[in-house]
Design a protein around this motif. Structure first.
Motif, PDB file in Angstrom:
ATOM      1  N   MET A 123     -99.746  29.238  11.560  1.00  0.00           N
ATOM      2  CA  MET A 123    -100.529  30.748  10.214  1.00  0.00           C
ATOM      3  C   MET A 123    -100.377  31.194   9.117  1.00  0.00           C
ATOM      4  SD  MET A 123     -99.242  33.089  14.033  1.00  0.00           S
ATOM      5  CE  MET A 123     -98.131  32.462  13.746  1.00  0.00           C
ATOM      6  N   SER A 124    -100.586  31.267   8.305  1.00  0.00           N
ATOM      7  CA  SER A 124    -100.869  31.659   6.746  1.00  0.00           C
ATOM      8  C   SER A 124    -100.998  33.017   6.418  1.00  0.00           C
ATOM      9  CB  SER A 124    -101.499  30.355   5.578  1.00  0.00           C
ATOM     10  OG  SER A 124    -101.362  29.155   6.905  1.00  0.00           O
ATOM     11  N   ILE A 125    -100.250  33.717   5.450  1.00  0.00           N
ATOM     12  CA  ILE A 125    -100.564  34.487   4.851  1.00  0.00           C
ATOM     13  C   ILE A 125    -100.665  34.078   3.312  1.00  0.00           C
ATOM     14  CG2 ILE A 125     -99.736  36.829   3.923  1.00  0.00           C
ATOM     15  CD1 ILE A 125     -97.430  36.629   6.244  1.00  0.00           C
ATOM     16  N   ILE A 126    -101.775  34.555   2.604  1.00  0.00           N
ATOM     17  CA  ILE A 126    -101.992  33.870   1.182  1.00  0.00           C
ATOM     18  C   ILE A 126    -101.707  35.076   0.836  1.00  0.00           C
ATOM     19  CG2 ILE A 126    -104.179  33.324   0.180  1.00  0.00           C
ATOM     20  CD1 ILE A 126    -103.956  31.368   2.553  1.00  0.00           C
ATOM     21  N   VAL A 127    -101.199  34.153  -0.164  1.00  0.00           N
ATOM     22  CA  VAL A 127    -100.750  34.928  -1.468  1.00  0.00           C
ATOM     23  C   VAL A 127    -102.076  34.697  -2.779  1.00  0.00           C
ATOM     24  CG1 VAL A 127     -98.166  35.420  -3.000  1.00  0.00           C
ATOM     25  CG2 VAL A 127     -98.628  35.072  -0.596  1.00  0.00           C
ATOM     26  N   ALA A 128    -102.317  33.347  -2.988  1.00  0.00           N
ATOM     27  CA  ALA A 128    -102.579  33.117  -3.803  1.00  0.00           C
ATOM     28  C   ALA A 128    -104.023  31.963  -3.595  1.00  0.00           C
ATOM     29  CB  ALA A 128    -102.030  32.903  -5.511  1.00  0.00           C
ATOM     30  N   LEU A 129    -104.732  31.636  -4.285  1.00  0.00           N
ATOM     31  CA  LEU A 129    -105.453  30.920  -3.914  1.00  0.00           C
ATOM     32  C   LEU A 129    -105.865  29.560  -5.055  1.00  0.00           C
ATOM     33  CD1 LEU A 129    -109.144  32.665  -2.838  1.00  0.00           C
ATOM     34  CD2 LEU A 129    -107.568  32.079  -1.797  1.00  0.00           C
ATOM     35  N   THR A 130    -105.432  29.142  -4.963  1.00  0.00           N
ATOM     36  CA  THR A 130    -106.100  27.682  -6.180  1.00  0.00           C
ATOM     37  C   THR A 130    -107.419  26.850  -5.658  1.00  0.00           C
ATOM     38  OG1 THR A 130    -104.682  25.598  -5.182  1.00  0.00           O
ATOM     39  CG2 THR A 130    -103.194  27.267  -6.101  1.00  0.00           C
ATOM     40  N   ALA A 131    -107.843  26.507  -7.614  1.00  0.00           N
ATOM     41  CA  ALA A 131    -108.735  25.491  -7.302  1.00  0.00           C
ATOM     42  C   ALA A 131    -108.289  24.426  -8.316  1.00  0.00           C
ATOM     43  CB  ALA A 131    -110.012  26.195  -8.899  1.00  0.00           C
ATOM     44  N   GLN A 132    -108.288  23.464  -6.985  1.00  0.00           N
ATOM     45  CA  GLN A 132    -107.122  22.002  -7.340  1.00  0.00           C
ATOM     46  C   GLN A 132    -107.467  20.731  -6.256  1.00  0.00           C
ATOM     47  OE1 GLN A 132    -103.252  21.688  -5.315  1.00  0.00           O
ATOM     48  NE2 GLN A 132    -103.736  24.120  -4.234  1.00  0.00           N
ATOM     49  N   ASN A 133    -107.125  19.622  -7.486  1.00  0.00           N
ATOM     50  CA  ASN A 133    -107.217  18.322  -6.532  1.00  0.00           C
ATOM     51  C   ASN A 133    -106.547  17.621  -6.494  1.00  0.00           C
ATOM     52  OD1 ASN A 133    -107.911  17.557  -8.628  1.00  0.00           O
ATOM     53  ND2 ASN A 133    -110.317  17.751  -9.282  1.00  0.00           N
ATOM     54  N   THR A 134    -106.475  15.876  -6.165  1.00  0.00           N
ATOM     55  CA  THR A 134    -105.840  15.026  -6.802  1.00  0.00           C
ATOM     56  C   THR A 134    -105.029  15.021  -8.119  1.00  0.00           C
ATOM     57  OG1 THR A 134    -106.266  13.502  -6.635  1.00  0.00           O
ATOM     58  CG2 THR A 134    -105.587  13.760  -4.490  1.00  0.00           C
ATOM     59  N   TYR A 135    -105.814  15.452  -9.064  1.00  0.00           N
ATOM     60  CA  TYR A 135    -105.780  15.274 -10.388  1.00  0.00           C
ATOM     61  C   TYR A 135    -104.770  16.483 -11.225  1.00  0.00           C
ATOM     62  CZ  TYR A 135    -109.427  11.846 -10.924  1.00  0.00           C
ATOM     63  OH  TYR A 135    -109.943  10.525 -11.250  1.00  0.00           O
ATOM     64  N   GLY A 136    -104.659  17.753 -10.138  1.00  0.00           N
ATOM     65  CA  GLY A 136    -103.542  18.818 -10.939  1.00  0.00           C
ATOM     66  C   GLY A 136    -104.564  20.361  -9.990  1.00  0.00           C
ATOM     67  N   VAL A 137    -103.635  21.295 -10.554  1.00  0.00           N
ATOM     68  CA  VAL A 137    -104.347  22.390 -10.503  1.00  0.00           C
ATOM     69  C   VAL A 137    -105.454  23.267 -11.461  1.00  0.00           C
ATOM     70  CG1 VAL A 137    -103.595  24.881 -10.096  1.00  0.00           C
ATOM     71  CG2 VAL A 137    -102.790  23.353  -8.614  1.00  0.00           C
ATOM     72  N   GLN A 138    -106.465  24.024 -11.110  1.00  0.00           N
ATOM     73  CA  GLN A 138    -107.297  23.709 -12.408  1.00  0.00           C
ATOM     74  C   GLN A 138    -107.419  25.446 -12.749  1.00  0.00           C
ATOM     75  OE1 GLN A 138    -108.551  21.664  -9.804  1.00  0.00           O
ATOM     76  NE2 GLN A 138    -107.661  20.163 -10.593  1.00  0.00           N
TER      77      GLN A 138
END
Length: 236
Positions: free
Chosen positions: A1-16
């Motif tokens: 179970m998760s409580i989402i505190v922040a969303l990320t746009a990311q891939n294996t290169y990093g977080v954009q």
């Protein structure tokens, strides 16, 4: 179970990019899980900023989610900041005293205590200073060191201290190492495993997850959660 505190746009290169979730909705997620489930352990990850840290602290005091593992996520592998600088003091003063275990890597521990950490003795000193902030048990991870082995220093609430050492693995597939390690400890505690044993299993699991890579993407690939765990951790 998760409580989402922040969303990320990311891939294996990093977080954009990243986007913090409104605090009221974070509280709703806490209440939703607490109303329906018996939760055996919890861990924190990216907490974004002062407001989100304070919201999480407030709700953790209201619910019983079992032992708390604080993984003080601050900077993504690509360099994107996942925690505002102003929030470090809030974590130190309000979140760490709630933690059963805190699991900083060397850069994170340096930020928390405000000192450079290079030598083994400095890792030991850092663990003691982290414990003085209120966390019962501390793991200072040595993966960012330049030693031939990846050695983590563990300081327990009863004063017992030991090193966990594994051979360093040359690989780019290390995305999520801290998350994997802390999540494994949380899972073991939820199953009722003794704390020291849970920490050692966490080290064994992350070593296996790094040394048996899966290949996803073109940057820092993820750790392998299907790895076959071996008893290859040296405890001293």
């Amino acid at each position: 179970m998760s409580i989402i505190v922040a969303l990320t746009a990311q891939n294996t290169y990093g977080v954009q990019d990243s986007l913090a979730i409104p605090s009221a909705f974070i509280e709703e997620q806490f209440d939703s899980l607490a109303a329906d489930f018996t939760i055996g352990a919890a861990k924190t990850g990216m907490l974004a900023d002062v407001e989100r840290v304070e919201t999480v602290v407030k709700k953790l005091k209201q619910v019983d989610f079992g032992p708390l593992i604080v993984d003080p996520v601050m900077v993504a592998k690509g360099g994107h900041h996942l925690l505002q600088t102003e929030a470090v003091q809030t974590i130190n003063q309000k979140l760490l005293p709630l933690a059963t275990v805190v699991t900083p890597n060397l850069p994170e521990a340096e930020v928390i205590i405000g000192e450079r950490i290079v030598t083994d003795q400095e890792m030991i000193t850092a663990a003691k200073k982290l414990q003085a902030l209120g966390t019962k048990n501390v793991i200072v991870k040595g993966g960012h060191s330049h030693n031939s082995n990846a050695a983590d220093f563990v300081l327990l609430a009863d004063g017992e201290a030991f090193w966990m050492s594994t051979p360093r693995v040359e690989t780019a597939n290390t995305h999520g190492t801290g998350d994997t390690f802390s999540a494994c400890i949380a899972a073991e505690l939820a199953k009722g495993t003794d704390l020291k044993k849970a920490i050692i299993i966490g080290k064994q699991f992350i070593q296996a997850a790094i040394s048996q890579p899966i290949y996803v993407g073109h940057g820092h690939g993820p750790t392998n959660h299907w790895a076959e765990v071996a008893d290859d951790v040296s405890i001293t």
